[in-house]
Design an enzyme around this catalytic site. Structure first.
Site, PDB file in Angstrom:
ATOM      1  N   THR A  33     -11.326  -8.539  16.874  1.00 50.04           N
ATOM      2  CA  THR A  33     -10.760  -7.763  17.981  1.00 50.04           C
ATOM      3  C   THR A  33     -11.503  -6.457  18.162  1.00 50.04           C
ATOM      4  O   THR A  33     -11.702  -5.983  19.283  1.00 50.04           O
ATOM      5  CB  THR A  33      -9.269  -7.472  17.712  1.00 50.04           C
ATOM      6  OG1 THR A  33      -8.544  -8.695  17.735  1.00 50.04           O
ATOM      7  CG2 THR A  33      -8.696  -6.516  18.762  1.00 50.04           C
ATOM      8  N   ASN A  34     -11.998  -5.897  17.048  1.00 49.89           N
ATOM      9  CA  ASN A  34     -12.574  -4.554  17.078  1.00 49.89           C
ATOM     10  C   ASN A  34     -13.924  -4.483  17.761  1.00 49.89           C
ATOM     11  O   ASN A  34     -14.389  -3.375  18.079  1.00 49.89           O
ATOM     12  CB  ASN A  34     -12.672  -4.004  15.651  1.00 49.89           C
ATOM     13  CG  ASN A  34     -11.331  -3.978  14.966  1.00 49.89           C
ATOM     14  OD1 ASN A  34     -10.302  -4.191  15.598  1.00 49.89           O
ATOM     15  ND2 ASN A  34     -11.337  -3.722  13.660  1.00 49.89           N
ATOM     16  N   SER A  37      11.393  10.214  59.744  1.00 44.08           N
ATOM     17  CA  SER A  37      12.673  10.751  59.293  1.00 44.08           C
ATOM     18  C   SER A  37      13.814   9.837  59.697  1.00 44.08           C
ATOM     19  O   SER A  37      13.777   9.200  60.749  1.00 44.08           O
ATOM     20  CB  SER A  37      12.900  12.143  59.893  1.00 44.08           C
ATOM     21  OG  SER A  37      14.179  12.634  59.584  1.00 44.08           O
ATOM     22  N   SER A  38      14.827   9.816  58.838  1.00 47.88           N
ATOM     23  CA  SER A  38      16.031   9.057  59.160  1.00 47.88           C
ATOM     24  C   SER A  38      17.020   9.893  59.958  1.00 47.88           C
ATOM     25  O   SER A  38      18.049   9.369  60.397  1.00 47.88           O
ATOM     26  CB  SER A  38      16.693   8.579  57.861  1.00 47.88           C
ATOM     27  OG  SER A  38      17.075   9.695  57.067  1.00 47.88           O
TER      28      SER A  38
END
Length: 475
Positions: A144-145, A321-322
């Site tokens: 893995t390394n 905007s709402s």
């Protein structure tokens, strides 16, 4: 081997039942259980899966060439790896992006998927590892390394290439706007105060140049990650690998990836040092900071539409905007800003992770990988979005821009070479105190004629150095 819809696999901790249909094995199963961290599997990064497959394919070919792997197993492993590189079976890469073990879970996930697919190609059942084993055959001569950091570098190299392409698209969009706005005069600003005139084209050309510079910086950073430690195995000694493995696997990996990879001259250093990742992360942060600054400018220049600067118009993308009808917000620059904030934070993470390694290995490369891949991917997507959904649709309010120039006290700076600094200062003070225009005050004082003023205040005169023959010499 099989019981119901499960198969039995064994590791050093004992036997486990693995779902019969999956291509991963017992090591991956334990990693799924051990790391329920983000809920995001490594398959979210296809470049990483392809990089792992490229390494495993190169290793199989190298070990066969060196007499350590027979041809039937080699061919099956190569075929399985080619399927992964073509995008198949990526859903089988299920370990979490944040994991302990220095990437061992990721490496074993790859070994098991490749082994089980290769077994199928050889006419065997998944899990019949006596015929082809994840460790004994797929992982031969590897650790893995050396596999994991090499895969990170290859995957990042491909990611950088995509990011540079996206930045070039954004740069070209800014260059096109710079040409379109070349003759539109406006006031430049320093410290948010009126400065001197410029063109909107000059302003937009700056954003293009900044991107071009960072494209080059990324290419330079990419060169640093072309040095890999494949062949180091566990810590740099090359234990368990054939003495000729490193150069042979390098040659094979170059052929497979098309990248001019190099084996590090000191494999001990290359196995523990994350300096190349730190350097790359710093460049990504540089890109993010400058893109965010650019987006700050776009939002400021488009502020309004009536109570702000209102110099440019960003293309409307959605209702803003709402509660406030008709409001449209600069949502595309805003999302780019937020990507930049994330990248800056990712750079801090990479820095801490690189510093935290001990002795012959850095165990924290998974979070380095996750941070780098996020930064590269999100910056790429952000650049494409900013180009297509914002910059290409920007328009200029030319009349408003010219009006601010004509009404600005800052325009007096352009008169310095013609009437001198002292006279220009007096004009500026009077204009500020009375609200009068610089143009009218200069005419009333008889400092220049109307014809001279009209010529001086033309865009082509205001936005370039003054001719030498008109410069006022100090007394």
């Amino acid at each position: 081997m099989h019981a119901g819809h499960f198969r039995t696999e064994h590791d050093l901790l004992g036997d486990r039942e693995v779902p019969a249909e999956v291509y991963y094995g017992v090591h991956t199963l334990r990693a799924i259980e051990n790391f329920p961290i983000t809920g995001t599997p490594i398959s979210i990064y296809p470049e990483l899966i392809k990089a792992l497959a490229a390494i495993k394919q190169a290793a199989a070919l190298a070990n066969h060439e060196l007499g350590l792997l027979d041809k039937p197993r080699c061919d099956a492993i190569v075929a399985a790896c080619q399927e992964l590189m073509a995008g198949k079976l990526h859903e089988q890469f299920v370990v979490d992006v944040i994991q302990g073990g220095a990437g061992t879970s990721t490496n074993m996930n790859a070994n098991e998927v490749i082994a089980n697919r290769a077994l199928e190609l050889l006419g065997h059942q998944k899990g019949e590892y006596q015929h082809l084993h994840p460790n004994e055959h797929v992982n031969i001569g590897q650790s893995t390394n050396d596999v994991y950091p090499s895969a990170l570098k290859i995957a990042t190299w491909f990611g950088i290439a995509g990011l540079v392409d996206a930045m070039a698209i954004l740069r070209c969009a800014f260059e096109a706007k710079a040409g379109e706005f070349a003759d539109i005069i406006k006031m430049g600003r320093t410290q948010l105060q009126d400065a001197v005139p410029m063109t909107l084209g000059q302003e937009f050309s700056t954003y293009a140049v900044m991107l071009g510079e960072d494209e080059q910086r990324l290419r330079e950073a990419a060169m640093l990650i072309c040095e890999i430690n494949l062949g180091a195995t566990a810590i740099g000694t090359g234990i368990t690998a054939h003495p000729s493995y490193a150069p042979v696997v390098l040659r094979r990996l170059r052929e497979i990836t098309g990248i001019a990879l190099e084996t590090a001259p000191n494999l001990f250093e290359a196995t523990q040092d994350c300096g190349a990742f730190v350097q790359l992360s710093g460049v990504l942060k540089r890109v993010a900071v400058k893109l965010s600054k650019t987006c700050n400018d776009l939002r400021l220049l488009a502020s309004g539409p009536r109570a702000g600067l209102g110099e440019i118009n960003l293309p409307p993308m959605q209702a803003g905007s709402s509660i406030m009808p008709g409001k449209v917000n600069p949502v595309i620059p805003e999302v780019m800003n937020q990507i930049a904030f994330e990248v800056i934070g990712n750079d801090v993470t990479v820095s801490f992770a690189a510093e935290a390694g001990q002795l012959q290995l850095n165990a924290f490369e998974p979070i380095i990988a996750h941070s780098l891949f996020k930064s590269v991917s999100h910056l790429r997507n952000g650049c494409l979005t900013l180009a297509e959904r914002c910059v290409k649709g920007i328009t200029a309010n030319a009349d408003r821009l010219r009006a601010t120039v004509e009404n600005s006290i800052g325009v007096v700076t352009a008169l310095n070479p013609y009437i001198g600094y002292a006279n220009a200062t007096a004009v500026a003070q009077e204009a500020h105190a009375t609200g009068g225009s610089v143009y009218e005050i200069v005419l009333r004082k008889g400092l220049l004629t109307k014809e001279q003023l009209d010529r001086i205040l033309q865009p082509e005169t205001l936005t370039r150095p003054a001719p030498l023959d008109v410069l006022v010499k100090p007394q």
